[in-house]
Design an enzyme around this catalytic site. Sequence first.
Site, PDB file in Angstrom:
ATOM      1  N   SER A 125       0.838  -1.161   0.044  1.00  0.00           N
ATOM      2  CA  SER A 125       0.168   0.076   0.090  1.00  0.00           C
ATOM      3  C   SER A 125       0.858   1.134  -0.092  1.00  0.00           C
ATOM      4  CB  SER A 125      -0.921   0.043   1.224  1.00  0.00           C
ATOM      5  OG  SER A 125      -1.311   1.288   1.300  1.00  0.00           O
ATOM      6  N   TYR A 150      -1.757  -0.783  10.444  1.00  0.00           N
ATOM      7  CA  TYR A 150      -2.059  -1.196   9.183  1.00  0.00           C
ATOM      8  C   TYR A 150      -0.752  -1.000   8.338  1.00  0.00           C
ATOM      9  CZ  TYR A 150      -3.710  -1.166   4.215  1.00  0.00           C
ATOM     10  OH  TYR A 150      -3.963  -1.655   3.134  1.00  0.00           O
ATOM     11  N   LYS A 154       2.015  -3.649   6.300  1.00  0.00           N
ATOM     12  CA  LYS A 154       2.749  -4.038   5.160  1.00  0.00           C
ATOM     13  C   LYS A 154       4.049  -3.749   4.915  1.00  0.00           C
ATOM     14  CE  LYS A 154      -1.610  -4.530   3.373  1.00  0.00           C
ATOM     15  NZ  LYS A 154      -2.009  -5.641   2.709  1.00  0.00           N
TER      16      LYS A 154
HETATM   17  N1  UFG Z   1     -12.589  11.365   3.021  1.00  0.00           N
HETATM   18  C1  UFG Z   1     -13.351  12.144   3.407  1.00  0.00           C
HETATM   19  N2  UFG Z   1     -14.817  11.622   3.918  1.00  0.00           N
HETATM   20  C2  UFG Z   1     -15.142  10.396   4.071  1.00  0.00           C
HETATM   21  C3  UFG Z   1     -13.828   9.362   3.591  1.00  0.00           C
HETATM   22  C4  UFG Z   1     -12.846   9.914   3.069  1.00  0.00           C
HETATM   23  O1  UFG Z   1     -13.440  13.449   3.089  1.00  0.00           O
HETATM   24  O2  UFG Z   1     -16.079   9.822   4.583  1.00  0.00           O
HETATM   25  C5  UFG Z   1     -11.382  11.907   2.440  1.00  0.00           C
HETATM   26  C6  UFG Z   1     -10.355  11.534   3.329  1.00  0.00           C
HETATM   27  O3  UFG Z   1      -9.859  12.560   4.217  1.00  0.00           O
HETATM   28  C7  UFG Z   1      -9.137  11.385   2.122  1.00  0.00           C
HETATM   29  C8  UFG Z   1      -9.595  11.005   0.932  1.00  0.00           C
HETATM   30  O4  UFG Z   1     -11.308  11.197   1.211  1.00  0.00           O
HETATM   31  O5  UFG Z   1      -8.558  12.943   1.919  1.00  0.00           O
HETATM   32  C9  UFG Z   1      -9.361   9.649   0.765  1.00  0.00           C
HETATM   33  O6  UFG Z   1      -9.844   8.555   1.973  1.00  0.00           O
HETATM   34  P1  UFG Z   1      -9.796   7.309   1.936  1.00  0.00           P
HETATM   35  O7  UFG Z   1     -10.543   6.869   3.090  1.00  0.00           O
HETATM   36  O8  UFG Z   1     -10.937   6.837   0.956  1.00  0.00           O
HETATM   37  O9  UFG Z   1      -8.573   6.672   1.342  1.00  0.00           O
HETATM   38  P2  UFG Z   1      -7.025   6.938   2.317  1.00  0.00           P
HETATM   39  O10 UFG Z   1      -6.330   7.565   1.416  1.00  0.00           O
HETATM   40  O11 UFG Z   1      -7.323   7.576   3.597  1.00  0.00           O
HETATM   41  O12 UFG Z   1      -6.686   5.513   2.531  1.00  0.00           O
HETATM   42  C10 UFG Z   1      -6.449   4.486   1.464  1.00  0.00           C
HETATM   43  C11 UFG Z   1      -6.796   2.955   1.987  1.00  0.00           C
HETATM   44  C12 UFG Z   1      -5.595   2.790   2.653  1.00  0.00           C
HETATM   45  C13 UFG Z   1      -4.315   2.939   2.251  1.00  0.00           C
HETATM   46  C14 UFG Z   1      -4.219   4.135   1.646  1.00  0.00           C
HETATM   47  C15 UFG Z   1      -2.907   4.486   0.944  1.00  0.00           C
HETATM   48  O13 UFG Z   1      -7.854   3.044   2.515  1.00  0.00           O
HETATM   49  O14 UFG Z   1      -5.739   1.174   2.911  1.00  0.00           O
HETATM   50  O15 UFG Z   1      -5.364   4.808   0.854  1.00  0.00           O
HETATM   51  O16 UFG Z   1      -2.707   5.836   0.688  1.00  0.00           O
HETATM   52  F1  UFG Z   1      -3.557   2.582   3.225  1.00  0.00           F
END
Ligand code: UFG
Length: 333
Positions: A125, A150, A154
């Site tokens: 990841s 998590y 990885k």
């Molecule tokens: N976000 C919101 N509202 C929500 C969910 C997310 O504003 O309800 C925002 C987050 O703050 C972030 C973006 O949307 O800016 C993406 O969030 P995600 O949760 O979809 O994804 P992440 O980048 O946080 O995490 C993902 C995977 C992880 C991995 C990571 C690697 O879920 O498993 O990418 O960069 F580790």
Amino acid sequence: MGKILLTGGTGFIGSHTAVKVIESGYDVVIADDLSNSDASVKGRIERITGKGVSFYQVDVADSAAMEEIFDAHEIDAVIHFAGYKAVGESVVRPLAYYRNNLDTALTLLETMQRHGCKSFIFSSSATVYSPANDVPFTEESEDLGCTNPYGWTKFMIEQILKDVCKADPEMSVVLLRYFNPIGAHASGLIGENPSGVPNNLMPYITQVAQGIRPHLNVFGDDYPTHDGTGVRDYIHVVDLAAGHVAALEYCTAHKGCEVFNLGTGQGYSVLDLVKTFERVNGVEIPYEITDRRAGDIAVSYADVSKAREVLGWKAEKGIEDMCRDAWRWQQSL
Ligand code: UFG
């Protein structure tokens, strides 16, 4: 061609990869405990591809169960997706994450060793990249620590695999660092279906679109980005799946351990994604700006030149396809 074992093969990324791997001429065996996926996925993969899949409902950390699979099948390569994957939950339940993710990887590698299986592709990841690095993240970005358990699992499994390759020059390992996989198969038969409140942005958006949730919470609008919301490298899950086929081909021709970013190389903000989703699907996504989510970083996107040059792979689908396909899938649920 050969026979490929996919652990976690009924999950979101695993199921799309199963389809691509079968379409590329391989036979597929799936090991999945169905703890975060549905028993119907096997049949759906078979419907899309017109081919049969061998399926085992097992815990990959169960050594005897894995032994049976390797006894029953001549496995040429393993793609290891199985594992816990919720960042926030890993902060609350670190022991469960270390136990499960490390145990499954170790049991699998020990079983492979007993059976002389030398090719391994690992679902890593982008979370292994410390935000202290500059974007775009390259495979050479410095190891400056992960921000959650998590991510550390990885990171640790990557290290284990590097050591395994050093000890056995016949091993061939590919570490794939995924950025943000979204979208779904164009058939509408497989996609992401989280249980409970979605942690990730796209499943949350599609549930708001369907009226399951009243509005999206946008976690912060004061990041140093073009509109203040977090920027990510969203990649269509079908493109990501194709990256695994390229990695399989690479594995058969090379020994040692190589790491590749799988992303598009392009960053989009939360509001970019919301607006695109609204435009291409003709639906409204009400949202409210809330506080930042703990542990989030401002910007994450990939340097994808290594995968392009070495694997000959690049993402083909754009953000509009991702939004259309995710919505089609949600509507089928
Ligand atoms: N976000 C919101 N509202 C929500 C969910 C997310 O504003 O309800 C925002 C987050 O703050 C972030 C973006 O949307 O800016 C993406 O969030 P995600 O949760 O979809 O994804 P992440 O980048 O946080 O995490 C993902 C995977 C992880 C991995 C990571 C690697 O879920 O498993 O990418 O960069 F580790």
